[in-house]
Scaffold this motif. Sequence first.
Motif, short mmCIF file in Angstrom:
data_model
loop_
_atom_site.label_atom_id
_atom_site.label_comp_id
_atom_site.label_asym_id
_atom_site.label_seq_id
_atom_site.Cartn_x
_atom_site.Cartn_y
_atom_site.Cartn_z
N THR A 155 0.83 -1.21 0.00
CA THR A 155 0.00 0.00 0.00
C THR A 155 0.86 1.25 0.00
OG1 THR A 155 -1.70 -1.21 1.25
CG2 THR A 155 -1.86 1.20 1.20
N GLN A 156 1.88 1.27 0.84
CA GLN A 156 2.76 2.44 0.92
C GLN A 156 3.50 2.67 -0.40
OE1 GLN A 156 2.94 4.71 3.23
NE2 GLN A 156 1.50 3.66 4.59
N LEU A 157 3.91 1.59 -1.04
CA LEU A 157 4.61 1.71 -2.32
C LEU A 157 3.74 2.42 -3.35
CD1 LEU A 157 6.94 1.01 -4.27
CD2 LEU A 157 5.81 -1.19 -4.67
N HIS A 158 2.49 1.99 -3.47
CA HIS A 158 1.60 2.59 -4.47
C HIS A 158 1.17 4.00 -4.06
CE1 HIS A 158 0.99 -0.67 -7.38
NE2 HIS A 158 1.32 -1.46 -6.36
N ARG A 159 1.09 4.26 -2.79
CA ARG A 159 0.81 5.61 -2.34
C ARG A 159 1.92 6.57 -2.76
NH1 ARG A 159 -1.12 5.75 3.95
NH2 ARG A 159 -3.38 5.70 3.63
N ASN A 160 3.15 6.13 -2.54
CA ASN A 160 4.30 6.97 -2.85
C ASN A 160 4.44 7.22 -4.34
OD1 ASN A 160 4.97 7.06 -0.13
ND2 ASN A 160 6.39 5.33 -0.26
N LEU A 161 4.03 6.26 -5.16
CA LEU A 161 4.16 6.40 -6.61
C LEU A 161 3.00 7.16 -7.23
CD1 LEU A 161 5.38 2.79 -7.52
CD2 LEU A 161 6.76 4.89 -7.50
N ALA A 162 1.89 7.27 -6.52
CA ALA A 162 0.69 7.92 -7.07
C ALA A 162 0.85 9.44 -7.10
CB ALA A 162 -0.53 7.54 -6.23
N GLY A 163 0.26 10.04 -8.12
CA GLY A 163 0.27 11.49 -8.22
C GLY A 163 -0.80 12.11 -7.33
N ASP A 164 -0.76 13.42 -7.20
CA ASP A 164 -1.74 14.13 -6.38
C ASP A 164 -3.15 13.89 -6.92
OD1 ASP A 164 0.28 15.11 -4.83
OD2 ASP A 164 0.47 17.00 -5.94
N GLY A 165 -4.05 13.56 -6.03
CA GLY A 165 -5.44 13.34 -6.42
C GLY A 165 -5.72 11.95 -6.95
N ALA A 166 -4.69 11.12 -7.08
CA ALA A 166 -4.90 9.76 -7.58
C ALA A 166 -5.61 8.90 -6.54
CB ALA A 166 -3.56 9.13 -7.95
N GLU A 167 -6.36 7.91 -7.02
CA GLU A 167 -7.12 7.04 -6.12
C GLU A 167 -6.21 6.28 -5.16
OE1 GLU A 167 -10.09 3.14 -6.39
OE2 GLU A 167 -9.34 4.10 -8.21
N GLU A 168 -4.99 5.95 -5.64
CA GLU A 168 -4.06 5.18 -4.81
C GLU A 168 -3.69 5.91 -3.52
OE1 GLU A 168 -3.88 5.60 -7.99
OE2 GLU A 168 -3.23 3.79 -9.05
N LYS A 169 -3.82 7.24 -3.50
CA LYS A 169 -3.48 8.01 -2.31
C LYS A 169 -4.39 7.67 -1.13
CE LYS A 169 -0.05 10.80 -3.52
NZ LYS A 169 1.27 10.79 -2.81
N THR A 170 -5.57 7.13 -1.43
CA THR A 170 -6.53 6.81 -0.37
C THR A 170 -6.47 5.35 0.06
OG1 THR A 170 -8.29 6.27 -1.96
CG2 THR A 170 -8.09 8.58 -1.29
N TRP A 171 -5.57 4.56 -0.55
CA TRP A 171 -5.48 3.14 -0.21
C TRP A 171 -5.02 2.95 1.22
CZ3 TRP A 171 -2.87 0.12 -4.84
CH2 TRP A 171 -3.73 0.17 -5.94
N THR A 172 -5.54 1.88 1.84
CA THR A 172 -5.11 1.50 3.19
C THR A 172 -4.68 0.04 3.16
OG1 THR A 172 -7.32 0.75 3.86
CG2 THR A 172 -6.78 3.10 4.21
N ALA A 173 -3.90 -0.37 4.14
CA ALA A 173 -3.47 -1.76 4.22
C ALA A 173 -4.66 -2.70 4.38
CB ALA A 173 -2.49 -1.94 5.37
N LEU A 174 -5.65 -2.27 5.17
CA LEU A 174 -6.85 -3.09 5.34
C LEU A 174 -7.60 -3.23 4.02
CD1 LEU A 174 -8.72 -4.64 7.26
CD2 LEU A 174 -9.94 -2.48 7.68
N GLY A 175 -7.66 -2.14 3.27
CA GLY A 175 -8.33 -2.19 1.96
C GLY A 175 -7.61 -3.13 1.00
N THR A 176 -6.29 -3.13 1.05
CA THR A 176 -5.52 -4.05 0.20
C THR A 176 -5.83 -5.49 0.55
OG1 THR A 176 -3.71 -2.46 -0.14
CG2 THR A 176 -3.18 -4.79 -0.39
#
Length: 323
Positions: A155-176
């Motif tokens: 989750t953290q990897l995809h958060r860090n790679l996501a641009g501003d406003g991207a859906e990945e910014k809202t991902w959580t480990a529980l959601g994964t």
Amino acid sequence: MRLRGALTNIDLGIVLLVGAVVSVLDLLEVLSEENADQLILPVLALLAFVWIRDRNRQARVADQIAILGRTTEGMWRLLSSGDSVKSLNGAAITRLLAEAREGSDMWLFKGGTGTYIRAVTLPECIERAKRTRSKMRFLLELLDPTNEALCDSYTQLHRNLAGDGAEEKTWTALGTRKDVYSTILAACWFRQHNSHLLDLKIGLSGTISLFRCDLTSHNLVITQRGPEFPGLAIPRDSPHYNPWYVELENSLNQTRLLEVGKAPPLSSPPTVAETRRLFEVLDIPLTDDFKDSDVADIARAALSRIDPYQGRVPVPRPAVSVN
């Protein structure tokens, strides 16, 4: 072979023989010093001839090796050319996967949560198998949802790679973790309701990767973080296809394989109790982090046909011929 080798080196043998005869005759004092000196020059001349001829032979061999090297290099460039490995973008990836769903009898997936697999690939392949009355083989390598640290890192990897406003910014480990559980539930549900059509294997991996591999009967498609990012396609007739096939299946066999044949009966849609029971039987029980509402989300998402990439990449239109 031995005779040919002896004939090839006959001149060198003559030099050695003449040299040996002259030496013996000189030792036996059969030849005078004057005659012995006169024989040295012809022997040296013959030796020089052999040496020059050998140099020419080595040069020809070197040229042949250079030609072979250039040929091998050319072949390697050919194997790595666009005919063997193709770069894809956007709609081309979507189109290639859609074509595979219409004709492939095998699908080997290696990735993260398998969201696209459960929402689009698996149900469409089952529908095609029903129409054609054919068997479908599905091999899935997913993240291990019981490994909380692994899912958090993913989750953290995809958060860090996501641009501003991207859906990945809202991902959580529980959601994964919920996403992976939903994919497992969906696969088991489709297998149970289409046991005569679906041959299923699921393995849980302890590693994460940016890349997702979809290997079918026609192509291997390698993508990353969705179809809007560049991908690669390796057709079946490429020399790279079979090694990748072996690599991916071997990778799956080294994972934690689930005993999907033990799955208990599942309703349409599965209930919260059935969902919890399924994961207990598969030895991947839901932890206390999962409330009943979370389990209901897992069951709902399992049979949802919502394309997670819908709207992110334009759907390719078929070409229209003009008469």
